[in-house]
Design a protein around this motif. Structure first.
Motif, PDB file in Angstrom:
ATOM      1  N   LEU A 191       0.822  -1.213   0.000  1.00 41.23           N
ATOM      2  CA  LEU A 191       0.000   0.000   0.000  1.00 41.23           C
ATOM      3  C   LEU A 191       0.857   1.265   0.000  1.00 41.23           C
ATOM      4  N   SER A 192       2.000   1.215   0.673  1.00 39.14           N
ATOM      5  CA  SER A 192       2.906   2.375   0.676  1.00 39.14           C
ATOM      6  C   SER A 192       3.443   2.651  -0.717  1.00 39.14           C
ATOM      7  N   ILE A 193       3.840   1.596  -1.421  1.00 41.34           N
ATOM      8  CA  ILE A 193       4.332   1.774  -2.791  1.00 41.34           C
ATOM      9  C   ILE A 193       3.208   2.280  -3.687  1.00 41.34           C
ATOM     10  N   LEU A 194       2.016   1.769  -3.479  1.00 35.89           N
ATOM     11  CA  LEU A 194       0.869   2.229  -4.270  1.00 35.89           C
ATOM     12  C   LEU A 194       0.610   3.718  -4.034  1.00 35.89           C
ATOM     13  N   LEU A 195       0.700   4.156  -2.800  1.00 38.75           N
ATOM     14  CA  LEU A 195       0.520   5.577  -2.501  1.00 38.75           C
ATOM     15  C   LEU A 195       1.656   6.428  -3.069  1.00 38.75           C
ATOM     16  N   LEU A 196       2.881   5.913  -3.006  1.00 40.99           N
ATOM     17  CA  LEU A 196       4.011   6.646  -3.568  1.00 40.99           C
ATOM     18  C   LEU A 196       3.906   6.781  -5.089  1.00 40.99           C
ATOM     19  N   SER A 197       3.260   5.820  -5.712  1.00 41.22           N
ATOM     20  CA  SER A 197       3.129   5.884  -7.176  1.00 41.22           C
ATOM     21  C   SER A 197       2.327   7.115  -7.611  1.00 41.22           C
ATOM     22  N   MET A 198       1.493   7.636  -6.721  1.00 45.05           N
ATOM     23  CA  MET A 198       0.735   8.843  -7.054  1.00 45.05           C
ATOM     24  C   MET A 198       1.627  10.066  -7.151  1.00 45.05           C
ATOM     25  N   LEU A 199       2.836   9.976  -6.585  1.00 46.63           N
ATOM     26  CA  LEU A 199       3.780  11.088  -6.652  1.00 46.63           C
ATOM     27  C   LEU A 199       4.721  10.953  -7.843  1.00 46.63           C
ATOM     28  N   ILE A 200       4.438   9.993  -8.732  1.00 43.87           N
ATOM     29  CA  ILE A 200       5.271   9.796  -9.915  1.00 43.87           C
ATOM     30  C   ILE A 200       4.565  10.285 -11.167  1.00 43.87           C
ATOM     31  N   LYS A 201       3.337   9.877 -11.346  1.00 42.39           N
ATOM     32  CA  LYS A 201       2.610  10.204 -12.576  1.00 42.39           C
ATOM     33  C   LYS A 201       1.489  11.188 -12.260  1.00 42.39           C
ATOM     34  N   PRO A 202       1.454  12.300 -13.014  1.00 42.56           N
ATOM     35  CA  PRO A 202       0.408  13.288 -12.740  1.00 42.56           C
ATOM     36  C   PRO A 202      -0.969  12.824 -13.158  1.00 42.56           C
TER      37      PRO A 202
END
Length: 186
Positions: free
Chosen positions: A175-186
């Protein structure tokens, strides 16, 4: 010492033969496509690529956030600025990051699919993206697609591990990686 090293290499090659084959096939395919299309000789920079470079420059050199681009992508693409790199270094660095994520995605797909398919079919499923020209061509541009895909598949990998083992650590990492992915792609 040589005997121990040889045994370790033999064990490593036996245990990770599919993963090594995935990396080898991916790199060979990328090199063939590069030779045929001359992608490393291109001089065109996409507007998005320049925008991501600008966001990295703003973050590392001016200590500001970009108006449109997410901060984690700016951080990942701007790491060469920490070592005094120029703008061209950012584009070179992005190639290596993209190739790492492109190959890593295929290895993760293999690791996920081997839970549902036979090993050979999981291997085939993992190398299918190598034959998609558009997917491979993205490696040569400073874009988020390969990095974003890698983080999403990586989070699914940990979520699958959670469902198999019922270990809370895997759920929290996924879940942490999934949340961090939101900070990669606009």
């Amino acid at each position: 010492i040589i005997f121990v090293l040889m045994n370790f290499i033999k064990y490593f090659l036996e245990k990770f033969k599919y993963q090594i084959a995935i990396v080898f096939i991916g790199l060979i395919g990328l090199q063939i496509m590069n030779f045929l299309l001359q992608l490393d000789n291109q001089s065109y920079i996409f507007y998005d690529s320049d925008n991501y470079r600008e966001s990295a420059e703003m973050l590392f050199l001016h200590f500001k956030l970009h108006y449109y681009r997410p901060v984690l992508m700016a951080f990942i693409s701007g790491i060469p600025y920490l070592f005094g790199s120029s703008t061209s270094g950012i584009y070179q660095w992005s190639f290596f990051v993209n190739v790492f994520c492109w190959l890593g995605t295929s290895i993760l797909v293999f690791e996920i699919m081997k839970n549902f398919l036979k090993l050979k079919w999981a291997f085939v499923a993992a190398i299918v993206p190598f034959f998609m020209v558009g997917s491979a061509a993205l490696n040569y541009h400073l874009l988020t697609e390969n990095i974003y895909t890698f983080t999403i598949i990586f989070s699914f990998y940990f979520l699958l591990k959670y469902f198999k083992t019922n270990t809370f650590l895997f759920l929290s990492i996924g879940l942490s990686i999934l949340l961090l992915s939101m900070l990669i792609k606009p």
